[in-house]
Design a protein around this motif. Structure first.
Motif, PDB file in Angstrom:
ATOM      1  N   PHE A   1       4.532   6.797   1.125  1.00 31.36           N
ATOM      2  CA  PHE A   1       5.008   5.439   1.375  1.00 31.36           C
ATOM      3  C   PHE A   1       4.931   4.638   0.077  1.00 31.36           C
ATOM      4  N   GLN A   2       5.863   3.734  -0.110  1.00 33.14           N
ATOM      5  CA  GLN A   2       5.813   2.820  -1.239  1.00 33.14           C
ATOM      6  C   GLN A   2       6.194   1.416  -0.781  1.00 33.14           C
ATOM      7  N   ASN A   3       5.419   0.458  -1.295  1.00 27.20           N
ATOM      8  CA  ASN A   3       5.690  -0.960  -1.027  1.00 27.20           C
ATOM      9  C   ASN A   3       5.830  -1.255   0.473  1.00 27.20           C
ATOM     10  N   VAL A   4       4.707  -1.136   1.164  1.00 26.90           N
ATOM     11  CA  VAL A   4       4.645  -1.429   2.590  1.00 26.90           C
ATOM     12  C   VAL A   4       4.064  -2.838   2.785  1.00 26.90           C
TER      13      VAL A   4
ATOM     14  N   GLN B   1      -2.985   3.332  -3.595  1.00 25.58           N
ATOM     15  CA  GLN B   1      -3.157   2.393  -4.699  1.00 25.58           C
ATOM     16  C   GLN B   1      -2.580   1.038  -4.287  1.00 25.58           C
ATOM     17  N   GLY B   2      -3.232  -0.014  -4.794  1.00 27.04           N
ATOM     18  CA  GLY B   2      -2.689  -1.349  -4.572  1.00 27.04           C
ATOM     19  C   GLY B   2      -2.644  -1.754  -3.121  1.00 27.04           C
ATOM     20  N   VAL B   3      -3.716  -1.473  -2.377  1.00 31.72           N
ATOM     21  CA  VAL B   3      -3.800  -1.869  -0.977  1.00 31.72           C
ATOM     22  C   VAL B   3      -4.528  -3.224  -0.900  1.00 31.72           C
ATOM     23  N   HIS B   4      -3.879  -4.202  -0.319  1.00 36.00           N
ATOM     24  CA  HIS B   4      -4.458  -5.541  -0.206  1.00 36.00           C
ATOM     25  C   HIS B   4      -4.438  -5.957   1.265  1.00 36.00           C
ATOM     26  N   VAL B   5      -5.624  -6.244   1.802  1.00 37.85           N
ATOM     27  CA  VAL B   5      -5.761  -6.568   3.225  1.00 37.85           C
ATOM     28  C   VAL B   5      -6.388  -7.959   3.354  1.00 37.85           C
ATOM     29  N   LEU B   6      -5.776  -8.785   4.178  1.00 38.10           N
ATOM     30  CA  LEU B   6      -6.297 -10.125   4.478  1.00 38.10           C
ATOM     31  C   LEU B   6      -6.724 -10.169   5.939  1.00 38.10           C
ATOM     32  N   VAL B   7      -8.016 -10.341   6.164  1.00 36.44           N
ATOM     33  CA  VAL B   7      -8.570 -10.454   7.522  1.00 36.44           C
ATOM     34  C   VAL B   7      -9.012 -11.899   7.706  1.00 36.44           C
ATOM     35  N   GLU B   8      -8.479 -12.554   8.728  1.00 40.46           N
ATOM     36  CA  GLU B   8      -8.798 -13.975   8.893  1.00 40.46           C
ATOM     37  C   GLU B   8      -8.623 -14.425  10.337  1.00 40.46           C
ATOM     38  N   ARG B   9      -9.226 -15.576  10.587  1.00 41.49           N
ATOM     39  CA  ARG B   9      -8.956 -16.325  11.805  1.00 41.49           C
ATOM     40  C   ARG B   9      -8.143 -17.547  11.418  1.00 41.49           C
TER      41      ARG B   9
ATOM     42  N   SER C   1       7.694  -4.004   6.806  1.00 42.64           N
ATOM     43  CA  SER C   1       8.708  -3.664   5.807  1.00 42.64           C
ATOM     44  C   SER C   1       8.225  -2.502   4.963  1.00 42.64           C
ATOM     45  N   ILE C   2       9.065  -1.445   4.856  1.00 48.53           N
ATOM     46  CA  ILE C   2       8.742  -0.269   4.034  1.00 48.53           C
ATOM     47  C   ILE C   2       9.898  -0.054   3.074  1.00 48.53           C
ATOM     48  N   GLN C   3       9.609  -0.063   1.794  1.00 48.95           N
ATOM     49  CA  GLN C   3      10.674   0.128   0.816  1.00 48.95           C
ATOM     50  C   GLN C   3      11.073   1.587   0.701  1.00 48.95           C
ATOM     51  N   SER C   4      10.094   2.485   0.776  1.00 48.73           N
ATOM     52  CA  SER C   4      10.399   3.908   0.609  1.00 48.73           C
ATOM     53  C   SER C   4       9.454   4.751   1.454  1.00 48.73           C
ATOM     54  N   LEU C   5      10.053   5.729   2.200  1.00 50.94           N
ATOM     55  CA  LEU C   5       9.294   6.706   2.967  1.00 50.94           C
ATOM     56  C   LEU C   5       9.986   8.051   2.847  1.00 50.94           C
ATOM     57  N   THR C   6       9.302   9.005   2.246  1.00 52.23           N
ATOM     58  CA  THR C   6       9.864  10.358   2.091  1.00 52.23           C
ATOM     59  C   THR C   6       8.876  11.381   2.616  1.00 52.23           C
ATOM     60  N   ILE C   7       9.426  12.512   3.092  1.00 50.94           N
ATOM     61  CA  ILE C   7       8.618  13.607   3.626  1.00 50.94           C
ATOM     62  C   ILE C   7       8.936  14.876   2.863  1.00 50.94           C
ATOM     63  N   THR C   8       7.892  15.549   2.374  1.00 50.36           N
ATOM     64  CA  THR C   8       8.060  16.805   1.641  1.00 50.36           C
ATOM     65  C   THR C   8       7.585  17.948   2.534  1.00 50.36           C
ATOM     66  N   PRO C   9       8.497  18.862   2.961  1.00 52.41           N
ATOM     67  CA  PRO C   9       8.112  19.936   3.897  1.00 52.41           C
ATOM     68  C   PRO C   9       7.295  21.022   3.218  1.00 52.41           C
ATOM     69  N   GLY C  10       6.659  21.869   4.038  1.00 52.89           N
ATOM     70  CA  GLY C  10       5.867  22.977   3.578  1.00 52.89           C
ATOM     71  C   GLY C  10       4.736  23.227   4.549  1.00 52.89           C
ATOM     72  N   ALA C  11       3.838  24.173   4.212  1.00 55.37           N
ATOM     73  CA  ALA C  11       2.676  24.431   5.051  1.00 55.37           C
ATOM     74  C   ALA C  11       1.805  23.179   5.132  1.00 55.37           C
TER      75      ALA C  11
ATOM     76  N   TYR D   1       1.189   2.046  -2.853  1.00 49.60           N
ATOM     77  CA  TYR D   1       1.524   3.469  -2.707  1.00 49.60           C
ATOM     78  C   TYR D   1       0.537   4.118  -1.755  1.00 49.60           C
ATOM     79  N   LEU D   2       1.047   4.993  -0.882  1.00 50.34           N
ATOM     80  CA  LEU D   2       0.212   5.772   0.019  1.00 50.34           C
ATOM     81  C   LEU D   2       0.808   7.150   0.155  1.00 50.34           C
ATOM     82  N   GLY D   3       0.031   8.178  -0.196  1.00 46.24           N
ATOM     83  CA  GLY D   3       0.466   9.566  -0.069  1.00 46.24           C
ATOM     84  C   GLY D   3      -0.498  10.355   0.795  1.00 46.24           C
ATOM     85  N   VAL D   4       0.047  11.170   1.727  1.00 48.87           N
ATOM     86  CA  VAL D   4      -0.763  11.937   2.663  1.00 48.87           C
ATOM     87  C   VAL D   4      -0.232  13.361   2.741  1.00 48.87           C
TER      88      VAL D   4
END
Length: 663
Positions: free
Chosen positions: A80-83, A124-132, A64-74, A101-104
């Motif tokens: 990305f927001q709220n993934v 910002q605000g990246v939370h990862v759960l690794v488990e068995r 689920s992705i709440q927001s994805l925008t692309i800004t053109p240029g060189a 939030y993730l910006g590239v």
């Protein structure tokens, strides 16, 4: 005329061609204009829905992705927001990954030629759960394997019921695992700078235990694909502050996925410092590590906090060795260390993480030069006197980890004792701690023992042990126990069994039930002892001198709670046979001994009057055994055999003095 007609006919064709040319050019210009307008309008279009569907299909998990925008240029900007990436079925939480939030920023030209170049990444605000899961399914394996590590082919450690004992051999390293390798990193992008804030990674085992790494701030930077990468992390591990600094090989080397990737990493937490210099076959998953590791801590408090244990005192630790981490295997070999001044070498220290609800499995083969147990076990000093070292005997019904260990030491100090050539091979299994073999030297004697500890209610532990002690120098042990000089010289052998149900080692020693047989063939006895014991009248005319060889000596010992009896005690020499019965109390260091010679074995002038020696070890009293009821009772018992366990009985029956005693 014909030429005029041809000119008139060609004129409409020229106009048609011109209109076609203008039309096509207009359409082309319109397409370029539309593309240009669309390109610059991308920054205002939310592509989240399309990206969510594509990512879901690719990973086989709901994305689920709440927001994805692309800004053109060189430099193309992607935000990305709220993934949210769903967890595997049976996981402990709905989502495996959450991204606030993730910006590239990606170089446009690199999208068409060569590996991508990323100028800046900010998250910002990246939370990862690794488990068995409880079924042992890892949640980091997705439907696609494109960039994922191949699972290690190292064998799973044996289950509890099939825990294999190595007999009397030290534990051996697990089969060399196939180091996990990512399938393809050839097109991995060059990231010039990356920042991560307010994030965390939680690792949850199949047993439900969680380990959380909090990432307050992460900064990575490089000048290009051919220059080294600098990585700095400020965070915490299970609330324990952690700072990491690393120098990694360039991205160009990272793309060579068939070659181990080099790194130098330094981790600090409080007074703990860990330095790793080596390679990783799967660096993106911090797996397939192999290299040199160094650990320094003057208190060991951070290490204790990691495992959730509070140390009673500071224990300085310095360690270095060769480290391997491959899948579930963590291994240290060729190590050397110092533990609170106790130098040691590590042939093997290995942890194999349990899967499918199985406990972890630990193997260790450690050799000390000198091991001072007093410095490690004594908690504090008491009012002007030293506290006594003691070893708890806790045995778990559900141990985690299972343990196979081999420990040796050239010398060991424990309370007032100093042992030599100590060696123990032991294992920890559910409800049982087994000692397959233990050897130790003390005052020239050698003890070889085996046994086990079993869990009992109320925190107690039941100990069963059998031991053979050989080469006991009677004079050396007499001095160690504080006895007055004795007229017997030589070395004895002792076969014994012991049982106790207590919470600590010292309590078990004090309250053990012991059955033993002491034997001697050889050695000497002062002739005056036989002459005096037999009340030989010849002593009135001349003094007995010299010694007489001992043909055999046998003592059968039974004791409980430090109080016991030696019955019988038989000593045979060329000058006579001595029978005795002794009682002792190690708690107040007292004894009661009666002895008498057998009439048929002494000279014609011997009266064979029984003698009694009793009192404290340091100041015994001497008298006639028949003058007291206790002495007469002990005399009556002196020719009786104690009942003995099978192993001790077999040892006693081999002694020549055994056959002359009534059952």
């Amino acid at each position: 005329m014909a030429e005029q007609n041809r000119a008139e006919k060609s004129e409409p064709k020229k106009r048609t061609r011109a209109w076609l040319a203008y039309g096509c050019g207009g359409i082309a210009l319109l397409g370029v204009a539309t593309t240009t307008v669309g390109w610059f309008a991308l920054g205002h279009i939310n592509l989240a829905s399309l990206a969510s569907k594509r990512a879901t299909a690719l990973l086989g998990r709901a994305v689920s992705i709440q927001s994805l925008t692309i800004t053109p240029g060189a430099w193309v900007g992607v935000q990305f927001q709220n993934v949210q990436v769903a967890n595997v079925a049976g996981g402990s939480a709905p989502d495996m990954v959450q991204v606030g939030y993730l910006g590239v920023d990606v170089k446009l030209s690199s999208l068409f030629s060569g590996p991508m170049v990323v100028r800046h990444v900010r998250a910002q605000g990246v939370h990862v759960l690794v488990e068995r899961t409880p079924a042992g399914v890892p949640n980091w394996r997705f439907k696609t394997q494109g960039m994922l590590a191949v699972p290690s082919a190292a064998p799973t450690p044996p289950a509890v019921a099939g825990l294999q004992s190595a007999g009397h051999a030290p534990p051996q390293p697990s089969q060399q695992p196939i180091m996990p390798v990512a399938k393809d990193r050839a097109h991995y992008p060059t990231v010039l700078e990356a920042e991560l804030e307010q994030s965390d990674v939680t690792y949850r085992t199949a047993h439900g235990v969680s380990y959380q790494s909090v990432l307050h701030a992460v900064h990575m930077q490089t000048q290009g694909a051919q220059t080294p990468i600098s990585l700095v992390v400020d965070g915490a591990y299970n609330t324990l502050p952690v700072h990491l600094e690393a120098t990694l090989q360039p991205f160009a080397m990272l793309r060579q996925y068939q070659t181990p990737y080099g790194m130098a990493v330094r981790v600090t937490s409080g007074d703990l410092s860990v330095v790793f210099t080596g390679t990783a076959t799967d660096p993106l998953n911090a797996d397939g590590l192999a290299g040199a590791v160094q650990v320094e801590t003057p208190t060991s408090a951070p290490l204790a906090a990691v495992v959730g244990y509070k140390l009673p005192q500071n224990i300085p630790l310095s360690m270095a060795g060769q480290f391997v981490h491959a899948g579930d295997l963590w291994q240290l070999t060729k190590g050397h260390a110092a533990l609170k001044g106790n130098k040691l070498s590590v042939a093997l220290a290995e942890l194999y993480e349990g899967t499918h609800t199985q406990p972890d499995h630990v193997k260790a083969d450690i050799a000390f030069e000198h091991l001072n147990m007093n410095t490690l076990l004594v908690k504090a000093e008491h009012a002007g006197q030293s506290a006594e070292a003691d070893l708890p005997l806790a045995v778990s019904q559900t141990p985690d980890p299972l343990i196979e260990a081999h420990l040796t030491a050239q010398s060991v100090a424990y309370n007032v004792y100093n042992f030599q050539n100590f060696s123990i091979l032991a294992s920890v299994m559910p409800g049982v701690v087994g000692v397959q073999e233990m050897r130790v030297g003390y005052l020239g004697a050698t003890l070889a023992a085996s046994g086990q500890l079993q869990a009992r209610p109320q925190g107690n532990t039941h100990i069963q042990a059998k031991a053979l002690v050989s080469g006991v120098d009677i004079e050396a042990y007499r001095r160690a126990l504080g006895f007055q000089p004795v007229p017997i010289k030589g070395r004895a052998t002792l076969q014994m069994t012991a049982e106790a149900t207590q919470p600590t080692l010292n309590a078990a020693i004090s309250h053990a039930t012991i059955a033993a047989a002491v034997g001697m063939t050889g050695g000497t006895l002062e002739s005056a002892v036989i002459r005096a014991a037999s009340a030989d009248l010849g002593l009135l005319f001349h003094k007995a001198t010299g010694t007489t060889p001992i043909t055999c000596l046998l003592g059968v010992v039974s004791a409980q709670n430090g109080i016991g009896q030696v019955l019988p005690l038989r000593l045979k020499t060329e000058q006579g046979t001595l029978s005795a019965n002794a009682r002792f109390n190690l708690n107040n260091r007292s004894f009661d001994l009666i002895f008498a010679t057998q009439r048929a074995t002494t000279g014609s002038f011997a009266l064979d009057i029984p003698v009694r020696v009793s009192g404290s070890f340091a100041k015994p009293r001497i008298g006639l055994a028949g003058l007291s009821a206790t002495g007469r009772q002990m005399l009556a018992q002196s020719e009786r055999l104690n009942s003995l366990p099978e192993g001790v009985r077999q040892f006693a029956q081999q002694n020549a003095c055994y056959r002359a005693i009534a059952p």
